[in-house]
Motif scaffolding. Sequence first.
Motif, PDB file in Angstrom:
ATOM      1  N   ASN A 298      45.019  29.282  37.137  1.00 48.05           N
ATOM      2  CA  ASN A 298      43.666  29.047  37.651  1.00 48.05           C
ATOM      3  C   ASN A 298      42.891  30.362  37.782  1.00 48.05           C
ATOM      4  O   ASN A 298      41.710  30.447  37.418  1.00 48.05           O
ATOM      5  CB  ASN A 298      43.744  28.344  39.009  1.00 48.05           C
ATOM      6  N   LYS A 299      43.560  31.376  38.290  1.00 45.90           N
ATOM      7  CA  LYS A 299      42.907  32.686  38.437  1.00 45.90           C
ATOM      8  C   LYS A 299      42.525  33.256  37.081  1.00 45.90           C
ATOM      9  O   LYS A 299      41.421  33.815  36.905  1.00 45.90           O
ATOM     10  CB  LYS A 299      43.855  33.648  39.176  1.00 45.90           C
ATOM     11  N   GLN A 300      43.408  33.119  36.104  1.00 50.83           N
ATOM     12  CA  GLN A 300      43.117  33.635  34.771  1.00 50.83           C
ATOM     13  C   GLN A 300      41.963  32.887  34.116  1.00 50.83           C
ATOM     14  O   GLN A 300      41.106  33.486  33.461  1.00 50.83           O
ATOM     15  CB  GLN A 300      44.384  33.551  33.906  1.00 50.83           C
ATOM     16  N   MET A 301      41.904  31.579  34.317  1.00 49.30           N
ATOM     17  CA  MET A 301      40.808  30.804  33.752  1.00 49.30           C
ATOM     18  C   MET A 301      39.482  31.183  34.409  1.00 49.30           C
ATOM     19  O   MET A 301      38.452  31.292  33.742  1.00 49.30           O
ATOM     20  CB  MET A 301      41.082  29.305  33.904  1.00 49.30           C
ATOM     21  N   LYS A 302      39.510  31.404  35.723  1.00 45.04           N
ATOM     22  CA  LYS A 302      38.279  31.787  36.423  1.00 45.04           C
ATOM     23  C   LYS A 302      37.784  33.154  35.965  1.00 45.04           C
ATOM     24  O   LYS A 302      36.577  33.421  35.931  1.00 45.04           O
ATOM     25  CB  LYS A 302      38.533  31.806  37.930  1.00 45.04           C
ATOM     26  N   ASN A 303      38.729  34.028  35.587  1.00 48.45           N
ATOM     27  CA  ASN A 303      38.364  35.371  35.122  1.00 48.45           C
ATOM     28  C   ASN A 303      37.987  35.389  33.643  1.00 48.45           C
ATOM     29  O   ASN A 303      37.692  36.456  33.089  1.00 48.45           O
ATOM     30  CB  ASN A 303      39.513  36.350  35.370  1.00 48.45           C
ATOM     31  N   GLY A 304      38.027  34.227  32.988  1.00 49.06           N
ATOM     32  CA  GLY A 304      37.624  34.138  31.591  1.00 49.06           C
ATOM     33  C   GLY A 304      38.660  34.613  30.606  1.00 49.06           C
ATOM     34  O   GLY A 304      38.349  34.826  29.428  1.00 49.06           O
ATOM     35  N   ARG A 305      39.922  34.743  31.053  1.00 50.94           N
ATOM     36  CA  ARG A 305      40.968  35.214  30.144  1.00 50.94           C
ATOM     37  C   ARG A 305      41.433  34.064  29.253  1.00 50.94           C
ATOM     38  O   ARG A 305      41.636  32.944  29.722  1.00 50.94           O
ATOM     39  CB  ARG A 305      42.147  35.765  30.931  1.00 50.94           C
ATOM     40  N   ASN A 306      41.598  34.330  27.977  1.00 53.30           N
ATOM     41  CA  ASN A 306      42.120  33.331  27.048  1.00 53.30           C
ATOM     42  C   ASN A 306      43.621  33.167  27.252  1.00 53.30           C
ATOM     43  O   ASN A 306      44.370  34.155  27.240  1.00 53.30           O
ATOM     44  CB  ASN A 306      41.837  33.733  25.597  1.00 53.30           C
ATOM     45  N   LEU A 307      44.054  31.945  27.424  1.00 52.84           N
ATOM     46  CA  LEU A 307      45.473  31.679  27.628  1.00 52.84           C
ATOM     47  C   LEU A 307      46.192  31.605  26.286  1.00 52.84           C
ATOM     48  O   LEU A 307      45.620  31.175  25.284  1.00 52.84           O
ATOM     49  CB  LEU A 307      45.662  30.347  28.366  1.00 52.84           C
ATOM     50  N   THR A 308      47.465  32.022  26.299  1.00 53.49           N
ATOM     51  CA  THR A 308      48.271  31.900  25.088  1.00 53.49           C
ATOM     52  C   THR A 308      48.669  30.436  24.902  1.00 53.49           C
ATOM     53  O   THR A 308      48.594  29.620  25.835  1.00 53.49           O
ATOM     54  CB  THR A 308      49.542  32.757  25.187  1.00 53.49           C
TER      55      THR A 308
END
Length: 364
Positions: A298-308
């Motif tokens: 959730n934190k990574q998505m909020k920061n706009g990071r592309n998930l592997t």
Amino acid sequence: MKVKVKEFRCSLIWVSLFRQGGMLEKNVTYQHEFDNTDSSSGEWSAPWSEKNRVSFWEKYLDGKKNCAVNSTKAAHCLVPLRAKDIGKIISMNNDEINGKLFVYGEGFAYPHGVACIITLRWQANDGLLLEEVADFLIKLRYGYYQWSKRITRSNLNDISLEILNYLSGKNRGELYEHLDPYTITAIVDADNAKLTEKQNMDKNLHEFLHAISTFNKRWKTAKISKIEDALLPTKGNQKYDVLYAYRSGRSIWLPEYFHQHRSSSERKSIQYISHYQRNITLATMQAAYLALFLKRINKQMKNGRNLTAEEIDCAQIAAGAVARLYGACRKSYMSSSLPRQLQYVKDEINAVRSRIIPTGRLLG
């Protein structure tokens, strides 16, 4: 006559994520290691034992017998692998009063993290009063031990960190953080325990259960929870059975299963409380890993990071699995302890579920 505790079992559970995915993040690697769990040359085993009646993994896997679980099913449910060689933990507390103390360590590996469980099991010669057991347990919690893979003596927090780092090396990951443990403590047997309805438990028992749920060294003067806030429903909602909750601590008091009452009911089992405690311990570990992982996603998505691709796959699996543990599926393992545990990260879990499983129900 006053209650005298004859046996207890206390498990401390640490779960940590990696900065990035470990070796087991790749499905092909996980499945190879799982397929190799029965080999004498393998480093990992399945997380269950066929020798006892602990049922968590079977229920978590939708009723599938553990022996029938293949590597594909295990991978699709984020089942951890258990380290075969974790070493021994030896107590350096020479005042093991009035009984015997056994200490067991276990290590588990996930695609994006690791977990450690340390269990303290104590059996009395003559028994201890509730107040004495509370002080003794707290003393053990913060006492000194030695792990066989290290020379120096340490407390359980430090030993857990050493074990987690050891597991990280085997899983080729780097620890991100070391969090406080969850604790699951069960009184396995006691003498002179009255069958009193839990809502009417006396002050001494209430203070005792709060003490072994919080491990507060100043428990005798600490403010305790209201009994209605701390009691969780138990299976069948038996009127004497107590599952006490305070933050990350749980205490189990099931007097009907104590030795003095066993002959009064056909449903009594000498090992029931130990199995019950073990099931909640494993469920707590699994829920903690799933929640930590989804919180990070959730934190990574909020920061706009592309998930592997691997992270997306694991997030989809975790989002479904955590909902089942929360109570969305009656075929899965169910305990009132898990919704209480997960409520603190419910918003983060729901944020991921709404994006990854848009048609799925949110946790209520």
